[in-house]
Design an enzyme around this catalytic site. Structure first.
Site, short mmCIF file in Angstrom:
data_model
loop_
_atom_site.label_atom_id
_atom_site.label_comp_id
_atom_site.label_asym_id
_atom_site.label_seq_id
_atom_site.Cartn_x
_atom_site.Cartn_y
_atom_site.Cartn_z
N LYS A 111 0.80 -1.24 0.00
CA LYS A 111 0.00 0.00 0.00
C LYS A 111 0.83 1.29 0.00
O LYS A 111 0.34 2.33 -0.41
CB LYS A 111 -0.94 0.01 1.22
CG LYS A 111 -2.02 -1.04 1.15
CD LYS A 111 -2.96 -0.91 2.33
CE LYS A 111 -3.95 -2.05 2.41
NZ LYS A 111 -4.87 -1.90 3.53
N GLY A 137 -0.97 1.09 13.21
CA GLY A 137 -0.41 0.63 11.93
C GLY A 137 -1.19 1.24 10.77
O GLY A 137 -1.84 2.28 10.91
P1 NAP Z 1 0.11 -3.15 10.55
O1 NAP Z 1 0.35 -1.89 9.81
O2 NAP Z 1 1.16 -4.19 10.57
O3 NAP Z 1 -0.24 -2.73 12.08
C1 NAP Z 1 -0.43 -3.73 13.06
C2 NAP Z 1 -0.86 -3.09 14.37
O4 NAP Z 1 -1.12 -4.15 15.30
C3 NAP Z 1 0.22 -2.21 15.02
O5 NAP Z 1 -0.41 -1.19 15.76
C4 NAP Z 1 0.92 -3.20 15.97
O6 NAP Z 1 1.53 -2.59 17.08
C5 NAP Z 1 -0.28 -4.00 16.45
N1 NAP Z 1 0.14 -5.32 16.93
C6 NAP Z 1 0.62 -6.35 16.18
N2 NAP Z 1 0.90 -7.41 16.97
C7 NAP Z 1 0.61 -7.02 18.25
C8 NAP Z 1 0.70 -7.66 19.52
N3 NAP Z 1 1.14 -8.93 19.63
N4 NAP Z 1 0.30 -6.97 20.62
C9 NAP Z 1 -0.17 -5.72 20.51
N5 NAP Z 1 -0.27 -5.05 19.33
C10 NAP Z 1 0.12 -5.69 18.22
O7 NAP Z 1 -1.22 -3.90 10.01
P2 NAP Z 1 -2.51 -3.22 9.34
O8 NAP Z 1 -2.33 -3.15 7.86
O9 NAP Z 1 -2.85 -1.97 10.09
O10 NAP Z 1 -3.62 -4.35 9.58
C11 NAP Z 1 -4.14 -4.56 10.89
C12 NAP Z 1 -5.40 -5.39 10.82
O11 NAP Z 1 -6.38 -4.75 10.01
C13 NAP Z 1 -5.21 -6.78 10.19
O12 NAP Z 1 -5.86 -7.70 11.02
C14 NAP Z 1 -5.90 -6.66 8.85
O13 NAP Z 1 -6.41 -7.90 8.41
C15 NAP Z 1 -7.02 -5.70 9.19
N6 NAP Z 1 -7.61 -4.99 8.02
C16 NAP Z 1 -8.92 -5.20 7.75
C17 NAP Z 1 -9.52 -4.56 6.66
C18 NAP Z 1 -10.97 -4.81 6.35
O14 NAP Z 1 -11.42 -4.50 5.25
N7 NAP Z 1 -11.75 -5.28 7.27
C19 NAP Z 1 -8.77 -3.68 5.86
C20 NAP Z 1 -7.42 -3.46 6.19
C21 NAP Z 1 -6.84 -4.14 7.28
P3 NAP Z 1 3.08 -2.10 17.02
O15 NAP Z 1 3.06 -0.76 16.33
O16 NAP Z 1 3.49 -2.03 18.42
O17 NAP Z 1 3.83 -3.14 16.23
#
Ligand code: NAP
Length: 284
Positions: A72, A135
């Site tokens: 992205k 994130g």
């Molecule tokens: P990302 O940029 O990798 O961000 C991940 C976030 O989760 C960060 O804030 C990270 O914290 C936190 N995190 C990860 N592991 C953790 C843990 N063990 N304990 C606490 N916090 C943790 O990912 P993203 O692109 O934002 O995606 C996040 C979620 O959104 C995914 O599940 C994805 O499938 C979902 N999503 C859904 C849709 C939809 O259409 N429904 C669209 C987009 C995304 P840190 O900063 O501390 O690492």
């Protein structure tokens, strides 16, 4: 579905491991319903090949494409134009192609906020939001909430620095001053949750391999809260299940997926999305 031929307008989702995406069923149902000769399909693309794949796509009969993890941000280098909201969010998940010209949009935040507004009657400017995570999904959602004048946005993240950076970016790009960064692990979160009306989980805590975990202590929940999760598999995360048991109004990430799909369909075709057909296609 019309037979695929050289006239078929192609649309793809590009990601690294997109085999399980529900978007093809949803978008192909929309094209069928509107009797459009379009076809949507997933393509696995390794990051090092993104530029080559996009160059090829721009020379073929594609109406556009969707991007998911991890493309992205990288995609922004290869676009001819970027929509102002996507520019502020700093990532693009939807591209429209007009005569070889690539135009980028971000529908993540808009899709999520529309699902809250329409499905749960949540008005941004009347509510205080407690957002977990900082994130990509959080960035899209919090930027959109800020641009819609949310009363206040708490951003609680495991890495405080990322929550602080995100608050600063929102302040700089949107001119919004009511973002408060919090440390998910150490801050006394209960008092901020008490002050909020809507909780939004944007982390992957609740999906595999964390399906038995909640991103916050569920004893903080009270029935007056609306609780949203961007996760849609499982249908009910531990957080949403606990919220339901407390009597909260809940919404999972299918709403976000669906509303993003409506917006993307309208970007590519210029037509109103066939909402019922798209929603039915997402029912398991
Ligand atoms: P990302 O940029 O990798 O961000 C991940 C976030 O989760 C960060 O804030 C990270 O914290 C936190 N995190 C990860 N592991 C953790 C843990 N063990 N304990 C606490 N916090 C943790 O990912 P993203 O692109 O934002 O995606 C996040 C979620 O959104 C995914 O599940 C994805 O499938 C979902 N999503 C859904 C849709 C939809 O259409 N429904 C669209 C987009 C995304 P840190 O900063 O501390 O690492």
């Amino acid at each position: 579905m019309q037979e695929i031929g050289v006239e078929t307008k192609l649309v793809a989702i590009l990601g690294d491991d997109v085999g399980h995406s529900k978007s093809p069923s949803m978008l192909n149902a929309a094209f069928r319903e509107k009797k459009l000769n379009y076809y949507y399909f997933p393509i696995d693309v390794k990051p090092k090949y993104l530029a080559d794949v996009v160059r090829g796509i721009s020379k073929m009969n594609f109406a556009g494409f969707t991007l998911t993890m991890p493309h992205k941000i990288e995609i922004m280098k290869y676009l001819d134009e970027i929509d102002p909201l996507a520019e502020k969010i700093g990532s693009v998940n939807t591209v429209k192609i007009i005569e070889g010209k690539l135009i980028g949009y971000n529908t993540d935040g808009e899709g999520f906020v529309k699902s809250l507004e329409i499905e749960k009657n949540i008005k941004c400017d009347e509510n205080i939001f407690f957002v977990i995570g900082a994130g990509g999904a959080s960035r899209a959602i919090t930027t959109t909430l800020a641009s819609r004048n949310a009363k206040k946005i708490y951003i609680a993240n495991r890495t405080l620095e990322k929550a602080t950076n995100l608050s600063n970016i929102i302040k700089e790009k949107i001119g919004y001053k009511n973002c408060i960064p919090l440390n998910l692990g150490t801050d006394n979160l209960i008092k901020y949750v008490k002050n909020s009306n809507v909780i939004i989980n944007t982390t992957n805590i609740g999906m595999h391999p964390y399906e038995d975990k909640s991103p916050i202590d569920t004893s903080f929940l009270r029935k007056e809260l609306t609780v949203a999760d961007v996760i849609y598999s499982p249908d009910r995360t531990v957080l949403l299940q606990a919220a339901l048991e407390k009597g909260c109004d809940v919404i999972n990430g299918k709403g976000m997926l669906l509303y993003q799909g409506y917006i993307a369909f309208e970007i590519w075709t210029g037509l109103k999305a066939p909402k019922v057909a798209m929603k039915e296609a997402l029912i398991d």
